[in-house]
Design a protein around this motif. Sequence first.
Motif, PDB file in Angstrom:
ATOM      1  N   ARG A   1    -134.176 -17.456 -13.419  1.00 41.87           N
ATOM      2  CA  ARG A   1    -134.061 -16.012 -13.001  1.00 41.87           C
ATOM      3  C   ARG A   1    -132.691 -15.552 -13.642  1.00 41.87           C
ATOM      4  O   ARG A   1    -131.488 -16.051 -13.022  1.00 41.87           O
ATOM      5  N   ILE A   2    -132.681 -14.775 -14.475  1.00 41.28           N
ATOM      6  CA  ILE A   2    -131.248 -14.117 -15.148  1.00 41.28           C
ATOM      7  C   ILE A   2    -130.575 -12.962 -14.049  1.00 41.28           C
ATOM      8  O   ILE A   2    -131.416 -12.254 -13.278  1.00 41.28           O
ATOM      9  N   LEU A   3    -129.573 -13.551 -13.713  1.00 38.00           N
ATOM     10  CA  LEU A   3    -128.863 -12.803 -12.671  1.00 38.00           C
ATOM     11  C   LEU A   3    -127.730 -11.525 -13.496  1.00 38.00           C
ATOM     12  O   LEU A   3    -127.902 -10.339 -12.949  1.00 38.00           O
TER      13      LEU A   3
ATOM     14  N   VAL B   1    -124.531 -14.758 -20.261  1.00 39.52           N
ATOM     15  CA  VAL B   1    -125.616 -14.424 -19.471  1.00 39.52           C
ATOM     16  C   VAL B   1    -125.691 -15.764 -18.360  1.00 39.52           C
ATOM     17  O   VAL B   1    -125.565 -16.903 -18.875  1.00 39.52           O
ATOM     18  N   ASP B   2    -125.743 -15.376 -17.293  1.00 37.21           N
ATOM     19  CA  ASP B   2    -125.860 -16.549 -16.312  1.00 37.21           C
ATOM     20  C   ASP B   2    -127.315 -16.222 -15.533  1.00 37.21           C
ATOM     21  O   ASP B   2    -127.660 -15.313 -15.008  1.00 37.21           O
ATOM     22  N   GLY B   3    -127.804 -17.521 -15.306  1.00 34.82           N
ATOM     23  CA  GLY B   3    -129.125 -17.423 -14.822  1.00 34.82           C
ATOM     24  C   GLY B   3    -129.295 -18.606 -13.552  1.00 34.82           C
ATOM     25  O   GLY B   3    -128.541 -19.489 -13.853  1.00 34.82           O
ATOM     26  N   THR B   4    -130.434 -18.805 -12.949  1.00 32.94           N
ATOM     27  CA  THR B   4    -130.489 -19.850 -11.918  1.00 32.94           C
ATOM     28  C   THR B   4    -130.562 -21.034 -12.382  1.00 32.94           C
ATOM     29  O   THR B   4    -130.119 -22.146 -12.007  1.00 32.94           O
ATOM     30  N   GLU B   5    -131.323 -21.277 -13.728  1.00 33.94           N
ATOM     31  CA  GLU B   5    -131.353 -22.543 -14.419  1.00 33.94           C
ATOM     32  C   GLU B   5    -130.177 -22.808 -15.449  1.00 33.94           C
ATOM     33  O   GLU B   5    -130.189 -24.098 -15.916  1.00 33.94           O
ATOM     34  N   GLY B   6    -129.540 -21.996 -16.094  1.00 33.70           N
ATOM     35  CA  GLY B   6    -128.673 -22.095 -17.003  1.00 33.70           C
ATOM     36  C   GLY B   6    -127.904 -20.905 -17.474  1.00 33.70           C
ATOM     37  O   GLY B   6    -128.271 -19.773 -17.004  1.00 33.70           O
ATOM     38  N   SER B   7    -126.790 -21.014 -18.303  1.00 32.33           N
ATOM     39  CA  SER B   7    -125.863 -19.866 -18.770  1.00 32.33           C
ATOM     40  C   SER B   7    -125.798 -20.191 -20.323  1.00 32.33           C
ATOM     41  O   SER B   7    -126.087 -21.162 -20.706  1.00 32.33           O
TER      42      SER B   7
END
Length: 389
Positions: free
Chosen positions: A170-172, A286-292
């Motif tokens: 999920r992209i934050l 870009v920061d997301g729950t699974e990776g950046s």
Amino acid sequence: MGTESTQVIRVVMNGVTGRMGYNQHLVRSVLAINDDGGVPLSGGSGGSTVKLEPVLVGRSDAKLRDIAERHGIMDWTTSLDEALATLKDGGGIYFDAQITSQRAEAVKKALAAGAHVYMEKPSGATSAEAAELADEADRAGVRHGVVQDKLFLPGIRALKSLVDGGFFGRILSVRGEFGYWVFEGDWRTAQRPSWNYRKEDGGGIVLDMFPHWTYVLEGLFGAIEAVTARAVTHIPRRWDEGGAPYDATADDAAYAIFELAGGVVAQVNSSWCVRVHRGELLEFQVDGTEGSAVAGLRDCVAQHRGVSPRPVWNPDIPNVSRFPDQWQPAPLDGEPGNAFRLQWEMFVRHVAEGAPFPHDLHAGARGVQVAELGLRSSGEGQRVEVPAR
Ligand SMILES: NC(=O)c1ccc[n+]([C@@H]2O[C@H](COP(=O)([O-])OP(=O)(O)OC[C@H]3O[C@@H](n4cnc5c(N)ncnc54)[C@H](O)[C@@H]3O)[C@@H](O)[C@H]2O)c1
């Protein structure tokens, strides 16, 4: 074999004496495409290719002649009407890279002449003008497009591929940093034209850069639903191309928050008044729950959740973490290529064989709308929602 053929499309190019018109569009796109044998069409068209026949238009006969002679171009004129008249049988393209304030009037003439139209951003000086141009192009029944070059940059394409592959979970949030120091023009010449710093001539970093942020954010993460911005003029006096001082009436930096459909929050700083301490002149994290991931113009690096180091706050000891080294290169499929040229090839295929081209004048108008709302947000000191069109 036997079915191969070369089609020629005339392209009336206005604004080719300018920075973008000459370097990116004439030399690195149109002429480079011809040098490499043209734009190949899909197999369905019998292996045929399209070559482009530029007709240069501008205000200075001498400058146009000089460019034409240097590049072996046969046609140039200071009369737009005359140039458009050479597209008599329809099917030709009008391309506009003039200063923004001159664009709409010229494009309307091209539409009246039945030309397909392609142009630099912003596609209008105001959102009303840009939206009207999009509607008029629809009514004319021609193909239309606006330059959205950042989407074709290798770094941004690699980033898009991570988004499409579900790398982020999920992209934050998205953080964009764009800028560099543009010299004032007194003791060192400015790297950008002086009209960029005059509001009355269509200048300003918001009108210049928010259209880019609109299509990048929309193309990768979701449409912009609200904008909160602070636009400022940090340097109020600059020196023009002739060395004369002038009042910089347009914004030269903008600090913005864009709220996107789906809940992603994007913050983008745009400034011509910062000195660079980062990998590239433009970077998105870009920061997301699974990776950046962090993408620039050329490169993109990523860090997955499973290999994320555990940073610990302790300023009492020297920092031993080399944070930039903790990321892996993200691969780009295919050749990097010139971003402008890649989009030209796509537009030519759109014109010649109806290939998809989402970067139309309606997309362009959305960018101008976001720029306008950003300026409104800054003027009113509040968050502004983007109305559905
Ligand atoms: N896609 C991008 O990354 C990108 C980058 C920079 C600029 N642009 C856009 O490209 C367009 C051209 O920008 P540029 O930086 O090449 O500008 P520039 O000043 O170098 O060139 C402007 C061109 O417009 C012509 N022109 C026509 N009427 C004019 C007038 N009244 N005053 C001044 N020039 C006039 C000039 O002769 C010249 O050919 C602008 O709309 C700008 O927003 C896009």
